[in-house]
Design an enzyme around this catalytic site. Sequence first.
Site, PDB file in Angstrom:
ATOM      1  N   LYS A  55     -15.642  -4.882  -6.265  1.00  0.00           N
ATOM      2  CA  LYS A  55     -16.557  -3.782  -6.622  1.00  0.00           C
ATOM      3  C   LYS A  55     -15.853  -2.680  -7.388  1.00  0.00           C
ATOM      4  O   LYS A  55     -16.384  -2.117  -8.337  1.00  0.00           O
ATOM      5  CB  LYS A  55     -17.148  -3.195  -5.344  1.00  0.00           C
ATOM      6  CG  LYS A  55     -18.541  -3.700  -5.114  1.00  0.00           C
ATOM      7  CD  LYS A  55     -19.229  -2.902  -4.058  1.00  0.00           C
ATOM      8  CE  LYS A  55     -20.564  -3.580  -3.795  1.00  0.00           C
ATOM      9  NZ  LYS A  55     -21.174  -3.109  -2.599  1.00  0.00           N
ATOM     10  N   LYS A  93       0.832  -1.210   0.000  1.00  0.00           N
ATOM     11  CA  LYS A  93       0.000   0.000   0.000  1.00  0.00           C
ATOM     12  C   LYS A  93       0.869   1.264   0.000  1.00  0.00           C
ATOM     13  O   LYS A  93       0.623   2.200  -0.755  1.00  0.00           O
ATOM     14  CB  LYS A  93      -0.909   0.033   1.234  1.00  0.00           C
ATOM     15  CG  LYS A  93      -2.209  -0.728   1.029  1.00  0.00           C
ATOM     16  CD  LYS A  93      -3.179  -0.426   2.148  1.00  0.00           C
ATOM     17  CE  LYS A  93      -4.396  -1.334   2.014  1.00  0.00           C
ATOM     18  NZ  LYS A  93      -5.207  -1.359   3.207  1.00  0.00           N
ATOM     19  N   LYS A 119      -9.673 -10.789  -9.592  1.00  0.00           N
ATOM     20  CA  LYS A 119     -10.573 -11.216  -8.527  1.00  0.00           C
ATOM     21  C   LYS A 119     -11.829 -10.341  -8.531  1.00  0.00           C
ATOM     22  O   LYS A 119     -11.758  -9.156  -8.851  1.00  0.00           O
ATOM     23  CB  LYS A 119      -9.833 -11.046  -7.181  1.00  0.00           C
ATOM     24  CG  LYS A 119     -10.268 -12.009  -6.121  1.00  0.00           C
ATOM     25  CD  LYS A 119      -9.356 -11.906  -4.921  1.00  0.00           C
ATOM     26  CE  LYS A 119      -9.936 -10.985  -3.862  1.00  0.00           C
ATOM     27  NZ  LYS A 119      -9.178 -10.907  -2.635  1.00  0.00           N
TER      28      LYS A 119
END
Length: 328
Positions: free
Chosen positions: A197, A112, A194
Site C-alpha cells: 500500500k 528497522k 512487492k
Amino acid sequence: MSRIFSGIQPSGDLHIGNYLGAVANWVRMQEGRDATYFCVVDLHALTGTYEPADLRRRRHEMAVSLLAAGLDPERCTLFFQSAVPQHTELAWIFNTVTPLGELERQTQYKDKSARLESVLTGVLTYPVLQAADILLYHATRVPVGEDQVQHLELSREIARRWNARFAAELPYFGEPQPLLTPVRRLMGLDGQAKMSKSLGNTIGLLESREQIWEKLRPAMTDPARQRKTDRGTPEICNIYAMHRAFSPEPVRQEVAANCRSAAWGCIECKQVLAASMEEVLVPIRRRAAEIGARPTYVTDVLADGALRARTTAQETMRQVYERMGLTD
Ligand code: SF4
C-alpha cells in the site's frame, strides 16, 4: 490435529497481495484443525507512527476484508489483539526471560533500527509480543512467510527458556512450528517491488471491476513487448504471475502460448486476467456488501472472538502465574 495462530497488521482494506500471500491460506486452514486463531494485531501496529482515528478505521476495514475474504466466525476465532490484555501480560513475563542480545540479533530489528534515528523499545521487543501471541493459545503451527521464520525460532527459544526456569519437569509451552504454506508473492503493478500500500502499486480486494481495470490497463508487462508483434516471455511478466494466481490452468496455457507467439497483445491478455479476477472477487465483494448492510455484525463477531480468545488466554495466564509464584 493442530492449533493455528496467525496475525495481520490493521492496514485497512486487504489488497490482492495480502489475500493470495496469507488470507486465502487462512480460509483453507479453518477446516480440520483443533482451533484456529486469527488476530488483527493492533498492538503491534503501535510501533509505527499513526493517527488514532486512522488506526480505528484501518482495524475495522481489515476485519471487514477478512470476513469478506471467507473467514468464518463459526469455524475460527477472529479478534483484535488489544481486546485480549493477556497478550501484553505474557509479553512482560517473556521479557523477563529473553536476553537483550537475542532481540538485537533479529534481522528485522537490525534493518528497522538502521533506518531510525531514535529506536523505540517496542521495535526491539516486537518479537517478544509475537511469542506471547502464539504461546498464549498453545499454537502448534504458525503460518509464516520466510521473513518471519527467525521470529518464530525466537518464540521457540523463549518457550524453552521459560520452561527451563519454571516448568523443567513437565514443559508447559510447546514449540510452535512454522507452516510454510505455498505463498504466491505478487509484485506490484509497477513490476518493481512487492505489492504494498505504501508504494501505491496495489489492487484492493474490494475494488470494483472498473477500478481494477483502470489499474491493470497501464500495468507493467514484459518490457520486450514494445509492439503487439513482439514476442514475449510470460515467465518474466507480472501479469502472467497474476494469471497464475487467478486463471485456471487451460487459460494460463493459452496466455503463455499467445504471449510467446505474439498472437495476443498485452491489453487482450489483461482483459482475460480481469475476467478471471472477477470470478474470485465478485463473491468477496458481495460478502463485503452484505457485511456493510449489517452495521453491528463486525463488532459482534469481534467481541465474540475476543471473549473466546480471552477464555483460553486467562487459563494460560493462570497456569503461568501459578508456576511463577504469582498466586497464593
Ligand atoms: S501478453 Fe500477457 S503475459 Fe505476455 S507480456 Fe503481455 S501481459 Fe505479459
